[in-house]
Scaffold this active site. Structure first.
Site, PDB file in Angstrom:
ATOM      1  N   CYS A   1       0.838  -1.190   0.000  1.00 42.05           N
ATOM      2  CA  CYS A   1       0.000   0.000   0.000  1.00 42.05           C
ATOM      3  C   CYS A   1       0.882   1.253   0.000  1.00 42.05           C
ATOM      4  CB  CYS A   1      -0.902  -0.030   1.225  1.00 42.05           C
ATOM      5  SG  CYS A   1      -2.037   1.344   1.270  1.00 42.05           S
TER       6      CYS A   1
ATOM      7  N   CYS B   1      -5.541  -2.809   5.844  1.00 41.51           N
ATOM      8  CA  CYS B   1      -5.289  -1.374   5.778  1.00 41.51           C
ATOM      9  C   CYS B   1      -6.316  -0.664   4.899  1.00 41.51           C
ATOM     10  CB  CYS B   1      -3.874  -1.094   5.273  1.00 41.51           C
ATOM     11  SG  CYS B   1      -3.608  -1.492   3.555  1.00 41.51           S
TER      12      CYS B   1
END
EC number: 2.8.1.13
Length: 395
Positions: free
Chosen positions: A100, A200
């Protein structure tokens, strides 16, 4: 005034980071990244990103900085979610947080920020950035955060010099309690907010639940391999070179069903990862069972009793050239070279002494001590003192 665009996540860390940047005289703009809104895969009715974006907006209002939301869900699905499913299907265990950062926050998001005229992008990560001169060039360092307990340099282990050049980490010099204290003094809505858990990008969803959306359950067997099984006590062969020895020590043991006994059933080998203890639902053993390997082709999970089972331990791992990354390219090893480092194979693991060995096909990491549950698909990262200089995907 230099312009900084900060990723405001709706958490306390990025809130305080934004305030500190203001104090340092930057023009600060807050952006909230919306990474996920595929309703077909929300398992809970809660919608965490809405709460988070709301909190981020309230913080921006309080600090008096412009705020907007950017929708990155398309790129997120393509670069992170699809990659994750793909890795799990291969029987590897990816790390979505590292990806990410590399693919979304410091790539897609950074490009948007620079298009908006930003000089820098900032995040609420617990790490620091250093700058040194070398041969007339400026080189950027990724340094561990001051708070040993919260250091997040590992999550940024895939960043490049270009990305670091444009990054700021305002809270890297602070500890978590200090950050909370500042937020309390400012009376920020995020001051006492818990740190987010779960994936996340989709908030409170547990990983197996999420995976079940795409990877269909299929029943298979759980096999227990006894710790005195012959595969663990083979005589070490004679080696003609260090590389041969490293290759041998990093090898994957080829487990077969007839090496142990069937002790239970599972709903899909790709939901499990090496070192996992929970979720096996097998009782009646003296010590708890741990996953020592998964075979996604045959859909078999191999387990062993107790956290000291020999199937969990190895001293050497390998990273292919394709998946090898140097945060400091000027320190990259050439074939035949070695380097003494401190390394870790997962977040929050304490750093361990190791030697890097560069070979033609990639890089071996040889640890001084045995490591538990070295897991394919996860990232290994290595440090010189408190500087993270390189990383790679365990193959």
């Amino acid at each position: 005034m230099k312009r900084v665009i900060i990723g405001l996540s709706g958490g306390v860390d990025s809130s305080v980071a934004a305030y500190l940047l203001q104090q340092q005289g930057y023009e600060v703009i807050g952006l909230f990244m919306k990474n996920w809104h595929d309703d077909s895969v929300t398992i809970s009715n809660e919608c965490p990103w809405l709460d988070d974006s709301n909190d981020a907006m309230l913080v921006a209002e309080k600090l008096g900085i412009p705020f907007q939301t950017v929708d990155l869900s398309e790129q997120y699905k393509e670069r992170i979610v699809d990659y994750m499913f793909n890795e799990y299907e291969k029987g590897r265990t990816p790390n979505p947080d590292v990806l990410c950062n590399r693919e979304i926050k410091f790539d897609v998001f950074m490009k948007i920020a620079l298009e908006l005229g930003a000089d820098y992008v900032a995040t609420g990560h617990y790490c620091r950035k250093g700058t040194i001169e070398k041969d007339g060039n400026e080189i950027y360092q990724l340094l561990a955060g001051v708070d040993d307990n919260k250091d997040q340099s590992y999550f940024l282990c895939q960043l490049s010099q270009d990305q670091l050049a444009k990054s700021l980490f305002p809270i890297g010099e602070l500890t978590k309690p200090e950050v909370r204290e500042i937020a309390m003094e400012l009376d920020l809505v995020t001051a006492e907010k818990k740190d987010s858990q779960g994936l996340c990008f989709i908030g409170k969803v547990k990983l197996p639940d999420f995976l079940q959306q795409q990877l269909k359950p299929k029943e298979g067997i759980i096999v227990e391999i006894p710790s005195n099984q012959g595969v663990f006590n083979q005589e070490t062969p004679q080696f003609h070179s260090k590389e041969e020895e490293l290759e041998y020590l990093s090898r994957k043991i080829d487990y077969k069903v007839d090496l142990g006994k069937v002790v239970g059933k599972h709903q899909g080998a790709h939901y499990f990862t090496k070192g996992q203890r929970k979720g096996l639902a097998v009782g009646g053993t003296v010590e708890p069972l741990f996953v020592i390997d998964t075979d996604v082709k045959e859909n078999v999970i191999y387990t062993g009793q107790g956290k000291n089972h020999p199937g969990l331990y190895k001293k050497v791992l390998f990273i292919t050239n394709k998946e090898l990354h140097w945060v400091r390219p000027d320190l990259a090893l050439k074939t035949g070279e070695t380097m003494q480092v401190m390394a870790r194979i997962r977040y929050r693991q304490s750093l361990e002494e190791a030697i890097l060995h560069k070979v033609e096909s990639g890089l071996y990491i040889e640890f001084k001590n045995f490591q538990s549950a070295i897991t394919e698909g996860q990232f290994a990262a290595w440090y010189l003192d408190d500087e993270l200089v390189g990383s790679g995907v365990i193959s």
